[in-house]
Design a protein around this motif. Structure first.
Motif, PDB file in Angstrom:
ATOM      1  N   GLY A   1      14.879  -2.389   9.697  1.00  0.00           N
ATOM      2  CA  GLY A   1      15.128  -1.945  11.077  1.00  0.00           C
ATOM      3  C   GLY A   1      14.566  -0.560  11.369  1.00  0.00           C
ATOM      4  N   PRO A   2      14.974   0.048  12.558  1.00  0.00           N
ATOM      5  CA  PRO A   2      14.451   1.360  12.956  1.00  0.00           C
ATOM      6  C   PRO A   2      14.873   2.460  11.996  1.00  0.00           C
ATOM      7  CG  PRO A   2      15.831   0.343  14.689  1.00  0.00           C
ATOM      8  CD  PRO A   2      15.937  -0.507  13.489  1.00  0.00           C
ATOM      9  N   PRO A   3      14.234   3.658  12.063  1.00  0.00           N
ATOM     10  CA  PRO A   3      13.231   4.057  13.050  1.00  0.00           C
ATOM     11  C   PRO A   3      11.818   3.620  12.647  1.00  0.00           C
ATOM     12  CG  PRO A   3      13.732   5.894  11.600  1.00  0.00           C
ATOM     13  CD  PRO A   3      14.615   4.770  11.172  1.00  0.00           C
ATOM     14  N   LEU A   4      11.009   3.383  13.687  1.00  0.00           N
ATOM     15  CA  LEU A   4       9.595   3.081  13.456  1.00  0.00           C
ATOM     16  C   LEU A   4       8.854   4.401  13.244  1.00  0.00           C
ATOM     17  CD1 LEU A   4       7.318   0.855  13.644  1.00  0.00           C
ATOM     18  CD2 LEU A   4       7.105   1.502  16.037  1.00  0.00           C
ATOM     19  N   GLY A   5       7.905   4.415  12.336  1.00  0.00           N
ATOM     20  CA  GLY A   5       7.046   5.594  12.167  1.00  0.00           C
ATOM     21  C   GLY A   5       7.551   6.588  11.141  1.00  0.00           C
ATOM     22  N   ASP A   6       8.572   6.213  10.349  1.00  0.00           N
ATOM     23  CA  ASP A   6       9.013   7.166   9.323  1.00  0.00           C
ATOM     24  C   ASP A   6       8.191   6.971   8.047  1.00  0.00           C
ATOM     25  OD1 ASP A   6      10.018   4.926   8.179  1.00  0.00           O
ATOM     26  OD2 ASP A   6      12.119   5.501   8.248  1.00  0.00           O
ATOM     27  N   ARG A   7       8.646   7.579   6.934  1.00  0.00           N
ATOM     28  CA  ARG A   7       7.844   7.526   5.699  1.00  0.00           C
ATOM     29  C   ARG A   7       7.722   6.118   5.125  1.00  0.00           C
ATOM     30  NH1 ARG A   7       6.627  12.088   2.938  1.00  0.00           N
ATOM     31  NH2 ARG A   7       7.238  11.319   0.898  1.00  0.00           N
ATOM     32  N   VAL A   8       8.696   5.282   5.449  1.00  0.00           N
ATOM     33  CA  VAL A   8       8.608   3.880   4.982  1.00  0.00           C
ATOM     34  C   VAL A   8       7.356   3.222   5.583  1.00  0.00           C
ATOM     35  CG1 VAL A   8       9.705   1.610   5.069  1.00  0.00           C
ATOM     36  CG2 VAL A   8      11.087   3.660   4.763  1.00  0.00           C
ATOM     37  N   ASP A   9       7.102   3.494   6.872  1.00  0.00           N
ATOM     38  CA  ASP A   9       5.926   2.905   7.521  1.00  0.00           C
ATOM     39  C   ASP A   9       4.636   3.480   6.958  1.00  0.00           C
ATOM     40  OD1 ASP A   9       6.905   0.975   9.520  1.00  0.00           O
ATOM     41  OD2 ASP A   9       8.021   2.716  10.199  1.00  0.00           O
ATOM     42  N   THR A  10       4.644   4.803   6.699  1.00  0.00           N
ATOM     43  CA  THR A  10       3.449   5.414   6.105  1.00  0.00           C
ATOM     44  C   THR A  10       3.147   4.758   4.755  1.00  0.00           C
ATOM     45  OG1 THR A  10       4.124   7.485   7.118  1.00  0.00           O
ATOM     46  CG2 THR A  10       2.405   7.626   5.438  1.00  0.00           C
ATOM     47  N   TYR A  11       4.199   4.586   3.952  1.00  0.00           N
ATOM     48  CA  TYR A  11       4.063   3.982   2.625  1.00  0.00           C
ATOM     49  C   TYR A  11       3.509   2.550   2.751  1.00  0.00           C
ATOM     50  CZ  TYR A  11       5.765   2.130  -1.887  1.00  0.00           C
ATOM     51  OH  TYR A  11       5.867   1.545  -3.120  1.00  0.00           O
ATOM     52  N   MET A  12       4.123   1.754   3.646  1.00  0.00           N
ATOM     53  CA  MET A  12       3.709   0.353   3.778  1.00  0.00           C
ATOM     54  C   MET A  12       2.284   0.236   4.326  1.00  0.00           C
ATOM     55  SD  MET A  12       5.709  -2.737   5.668  1.00  0.00           S
ATOM     56  CE  MET A  12       4.753  -2.700   7.167  1.00  0.00           C
ATOM     57  N   GLU A  13       1.979   1.029   5.372  1.00  0.00           N
ATOM     58  CA  GLU A  13       0.635   0.965   5.960  1.00  0.00           C
ATOM     59  C   GLU A  13      -0.415   1.397   4.932  1.00  0.00           C
ATOM     60  OE1 GLU A  13      -0.320  -0.388   8.780  1.00  0.00           O
ATOM     61  OE2 GLU A  13       1.748  -0.860   9.257  1.00  0.00           O
ATOM     62  N   ASN A  14      -0.104   2.424   4.121  1.00  0.00           N
ATOM     63  CA  ASN A  14      -1.073   2.866   3.108  1.00  0.00           C
ATOM     64  C   ASN A  14      -1.354   1.767   2.097  1.00  0.00           C
ATOM     65  OD1 ASN A  14      -1.473   5.331   4.212  1.00  0.00           O
ATOM     66  ND2 ASN A  14      -0.093   6.440   2.839  1.00  0.00           N
ATOM     67  N   ILE A  15      -0.309   1.067   1.685  1.00  0.00           N
ATOM     68  CA  ILE A  15      -0.531  -0.016   0.724  1.00  0.00           C
ATOM     69  C   ILE A  15      -1.384  -1.112   1.373  1.00  0.00           C
ATOM     70  CG2 ILE A  15       0.578  -1.888  -0.582  1.00  0.00           C
ATOM     71  CD1 ILE A  15       2.892  -0.012  -1.125  1.00  0.00           C
ATOM     72  N   ILE A  16      -0.985  -1.533   2.579  1.00  0.00           N
ATOM     73  CA  ILE A  16      -1.685  -2.660   3.219  1.00  0.00           C
ATOM     74  C   ILE A  16      -3.150  -2.318   3.472  1.00  0.00           C
ATOM     75  CG2 ILE A  16      -1.820  -4.051   5.328  1.00  0.00           C
ATOM     76  CD1 ILE A  16       1.234  -4.061   5.383  1.00  0.00           C
ATOM     77  N   LYS A  17      -3.409  -1.132   4.046  1.00  0.00           N
ATOM     78  CA  LYS A  17      -4.812  -0.848   4.404  1.00  0.00           C
ATOM     79  C   LYS A  17      -5.687  -0.637   3.168  1.00  0.00           C
ATOM     80  CE  LYS A  17      -4.197   3.937   5.781  1.00  0.00           C
ATOM     81  NZ  LYS A  17      -3.731   4.603   6.955  1.00  0.00           N
ATOM     82  N   ASN A  18      -5.085  -0.210   2.059  1.00  0.00           N
ATOM     83  CA  ASN A  18      -5.880  -0.012   0.850  1.00  0.00           C
ATOM     84  C   ASN A  18      -6.062  -1.287   0.034  1.00  0.00           C
ATOM     85  OD1 ASN A  18      -6.667   2.786   0.934  1.00  0.00           O
ATOM     86  ND2 ASN A  18      -4.489   3.230   0.847  1.00  0.00           N
TER      87      ASN A  18
END
Ligand code: HEM
Length: 195
Positions: free
Chosen positions: A36-53
Motif C-alpha cells: 500500500g501507500p505511500p507511493l514514491g518512497d524508498r521501497v519504490d526506488t528499490y523496486m524500480e531500480n531492480i526492474i529497470k536493471n
C-alpha cells in the motif's frame, strides 16, 4: 560434434531457466501492491531500480537462446529453412521476436516514462495526477511481464517437442495450463508455488 551439441543444449536450457524473471517480477510487484501507500518512497526506488536493471540482462538471455537455438538447428545438419519446414521451430523463433519487441518497448519507452514521472514528483506525497499516470504505466508493464512469462513458458514447452511433436490436443492442454499459471502469477503472490 556431439559434445558441442550437448554443451549448446545445456547453455540453451540454463538460459531458458534464467528467463523466468517475469514470474519473479510479478511476485515482487504484487507484494508491493499489498504494502500500500505511500507511493514514491524508498521501497519504490528499490523496486524500480531492480526492474529497470533487468532489461539489459533480458536482452542478453534472448540473444543467447537465439544463437544457441539456431546453432543447434545448423549443427544437426538442417538449414535455416527448418524455421519454415518445422512449424515448432518457426513458432519458437517468432515468439522470441515478440518478446524481444515487448522488451524493447519497455526499455526504450515505458520504463523511461515511469522514471520521468517519479523524477517529477520530487517530494512526497506524489500529486494525484502523477500517481494516476504512474499507476497506468505500471499496470501496462505488469501486463507485458505476464505476456512475456506466458510466451517464455510456451516456447520452453515447444522446445521439448522440437524434434518429436506432441499430439495437438496435448500442446493445447499445456498452453491452457501455462495460461492458468500465468494468470495466477498476475493476480496473486502464488503463496504455494503453483497456485
Ligand atoms: C524464449 C526463448 C526460448 C526458450 C525459453 C527455449 C527453451 C527450450 C527448451 C526448454 C528446450 C528443450 C530442450 C530439450 O528438451 O532437450 C529447447 C529446445 C530447442 N530449442 Fe529452444 N528456446 C527458446 C528459443 C529458441 C529459438 C529462438 C530457437 C531457434 C529457432 C530454439 C531452438 C531450439 C532447438 C533446435 C531445440 C532442440 C534442442 C535439441 O535437442 O537439439 N529455441 N528450447
Amino acid at each position: 560434434m556431439e559434445t558441442v551439441i550437448s554443451i549448446l543444449k545445456v547453455i540453451h536450457i540454463v538460459t531458458a531457466i534464467l528467463m523466468a524473471w517475469p514470474f519473479y517480477a510479478l511476485v515482487a510487484v504484487n507484494q508491493r501492491a499489498r504494502l500500500g501507500p505511500p507511493l514514491g518512497d524508498r521501497v519504490d526506488t528499490y523496486m524500480e531500480n531492480i526492474i529497470k536493471n533487468r532489461t539489459i540482462p533480458c536482452f542478453v538471455f534472448q540473444g543467447t537462446v537465439l544463437v544457441t537455438g539456431l546453432s543447434l538447428v545448423l549443427l544437426r545438419g538442417l538449414g535455416l529453412d527448418a524455421l519454415v519446414t518445422n512449424p515448432i521451430l518457426g513458432l519458437k523463433f517468432l515468439l522470441l521476436l515478440v518478446i524481444a519487441g515487448l522488451l524493447t518497448y519497455v526499455h526504450t519507452s515505458l520504463q523511461p516514462r515511469i522514471d520521468d514521472l517519479f523524477a517529477q514528483t520530487g517530494s512526497n506525497p506524489v500529486p494525484q495526477e502523477i500517481a494516476k499516470q504512474i499507476g497506468v504505466r505500471r499496470l501496462r508493464r505488469k501486463r507485458i511481464a505476464s505476456i512475456c512469462m506466458f510466451v517464455v513458458l510456451t516456447v520452453a514447452m515447444l522446445g521439448v517437442q522440437a524434434w518429436a511433436p506432441f499430439p495437438l490436443w496435448l500442446t493445447v492442454v499445456l498452453v491452457i495450463a501455462i495460461g492458468v499459471f500465468t494468470w495466477r502469477a498476475y493476480s496473486s503472490v502464488t503463496p504455494y508455488g503453483w497456485a
